[in-house]
Design an enzyme around this catalytic site. Structure first.
Site, PDB file in Angstrom:
ATOM      1  N   ASP A   1       9.244   2.677   0.792  1.00 25.08           N
ATOM      2  CA  ASP A   1       8.104   3.371   1.380  1.00 25.08           C
ATOM      3  C   ASP A   1       8.138   3.080   2.876  1.00 25.08           C
ATOM      4  O   ASP A   1       7.750   2.008   3.318  1.00 25.08           O
ATOM      5  CB  ASP A   1       6.803   2.855   0.750  1.00 25.08           C
TER       6      ASP A   1
ATOM      7  N   LYS B   1       3.516  10.383   8.038  1.00 23.22           N
ATOM      8  CA  LYS B   1       2.888   9.966   9.287  1.00 23.22           C
ATOM      9  C   LYS B   1       3.589  10.534  10.516  1.00 23.22           C
ATOM     10  O   LYS B   1       3.363  11.674  10.889  1.00 23.22           O
ATOM     11  CB  LYS B   1       2.777   8.438   9.333  1.00 23.22           C
TER      12      LYS B   1
ATOM     13  N   PHE C   1       0.866  -1.184   0.000  1.00 24.71           N
ATOM     14  CA  PHE C   1       0.000   0.000   0.000  1.00 24.71           C
ATOM     15  C   PHE C   1       0.897   1.226   0.000  1.00 24.71           C
ATOM     16  O   PHE C   1       1.768   1.362   0.851  1.00 24.71           O
ATOM     17  CB  PHE C   1      -0.924   0.023   1.228  1.00 24.71           C
TER      18      PHE C   1
END
Length: 397
Positions: free
Chosen positions: A216, A245, A130
């Site tokens: 990522d 994040k 993702f």
């Protein structure tokens, strides 16, 4: 108030949030929860962390936004900090993880154009990954539930099976291969950690064939695994990395990090952002990165993670009819279940006031703040065990 004017793209839990403090979250009806979701691995220092609150207040009274037509001192300072504590030489700031991934994909393709090889456009991702919700990100991950209905598949994006070494070798040897993108520890995909020898082997293959590695680390980076960057466990580094994040501790901040070599094609005018790297975001980012990157923070993550992993493995032994596997790394913990994970999340929330996140492969994710205390960790385990007991009863019924 109602949700009738909100676009119906979220399957929200029946919980109206009001305020938070540390590892606690309170709903509007006053119910207190132990939050092991933390905005999906985002509020790394807990809710309303005083260091971050002070950074927001001080900067909010000074300057919010000017755009990138001017120099922004804190942007330069945070870039200096990130490069000093990573493999990277240069940074591009964004507002989110998916924007950081977009920048990473563009950087990789521009690198090959700058080298006189514009045909090298192919980007290989992995099943279960993702990378966000923008067009490039959804095509890099290629989860059908995110790509269907949005037009034809974008050219140059391909997927590999996790652990299919022969296919990986063939892909990177292709003369049109530009880059491979991977999460060292998958988040949404079920908390699968790519084995460290595989990461090192990927580095060797990429170097052999002139391919760039994009990591990522939007979810698994920033101290979440017990090292500042998840790939450090393997003793290797990528060429480009997306982070976000925890970089803002809950405030929207993202960044694309790269070596000077990998970023050679990113010259004036080829990319940009109106809000990325704004003064308010940079003030918070500096404060959050300063706290997360402290050696004592990382040491604490390893201590608490070791306790949680040990206890959860014990629960797996006691509840084999409920728990299939305990996986992940550090405080990115996945528990694969026998009962439906969404139902289990509801039982934990409503029965034990414990908030856990969902994940692929029928996992629930435990994503507490990095400064979770051992006492709070014991409380989380007790609530999780009580949920397992409730699940056993519900399945028997």
């Amino acid at each position: 108030m109602s949700t009738e004017h909100l676009m119906g793209v979220y399957n929200r839990a029946p919980l109206e949030v009001d305020r938070g403090q540390g590892a606690r979250l309170w709903s509007t009806d006053g119910t207190e929860y132990l939050d092991c979701v933390m905005g999906i691995s985002t509020n790394a220092l807990g809710h309303a962390n005083p260091v971050l609150v002070e950074a927001v207040k001080a900067q909010a009274e000074k300057l919010w936004h000017v755009s990138n037509i001017f120099r922004i001192p804190d942007q330069e300072a945070l870039a200096d900090d990130l490069c000093a504590k990573s493999f990277s030489d240069v940074v591009f700031f964004t507002n989110s993880g998916t924007e950081a991934v977009e920048c990473a994909l563009k950087t990789a393709r521009k690198f090959h154009v700058a080298n006189g090889q514009p045909e090298r456009i192919d980007v290989y991702g992995f099943d279960g990954s993702f990378h966000g919700r923008t067009y490039g990100a959804i095509n890099a991950a290629a989860n059908p539930s995110y790509t269907e209905g949005f037009g034809p598949k974008m050219e140059g994006f391909h997927q590999l099976k996790w652990g299919d070494h022969e296919a990986i070798k063939a892909a990177l040897a292709s003369p049109t291969c530009a880059a491979v993108i991977v999460e060292p520890v998958q988040g949404e995909g079920g908390c699968r950690a790519m084995p460290e020898p595989c990461l090192r082997g990927l580095r060797e293959l990429a170097d052999e064939h002139g391919v760039l590695i994009i990591f990522d680390e939007v979810q698994c980076g920033m101290g979440r695994t017990g090292k500042l960057w998840a790939h450090e466990w393997a003793g290797m580094a990528p060429d480009i990395m997306a982070v976000a994040k925890a970089l803002g501790g809950g405030f929207p901040v993202g960044a694309c990090l790269a070596t000077e070599r990998a970023a050679k094609g990113m010259v004036v005018g080829v990319h940009g952002s109106t809000f990325g790297g704004n003064p308010l975001a940079m003030a918070v980012g500096l404060a959050a990165f300063g706290e997360v990157s402290k050696p004592e923070t990382l040491a604490h993550v390893n201590e608490v993670a070791g306790y949680l992993k040990q206890q959860l493995v014990g629960l797996k032994d006691r509840y084999p009819d409920v728990i299939v596997d305990v996986r992940g790394k550090g405080l990115l913990i996945g528990v694969k279940l026998v009962p439906n994970n969404r139902e289990f999340m509801g039982w934990a929330r409503d029965g034990q006031q414990l908030l856990v996140a969902g994940g692929g492969d029928n996992c629930v994710r435990i994503l507490p703040p990095l400064n979770l205390t051992l006492e709070e960790a014991r409380e989380a385990v007790a609530r999780f065990e009580a949920t397992c007991e409730a699940a056993r009863g519900k399945m028997a019924a």
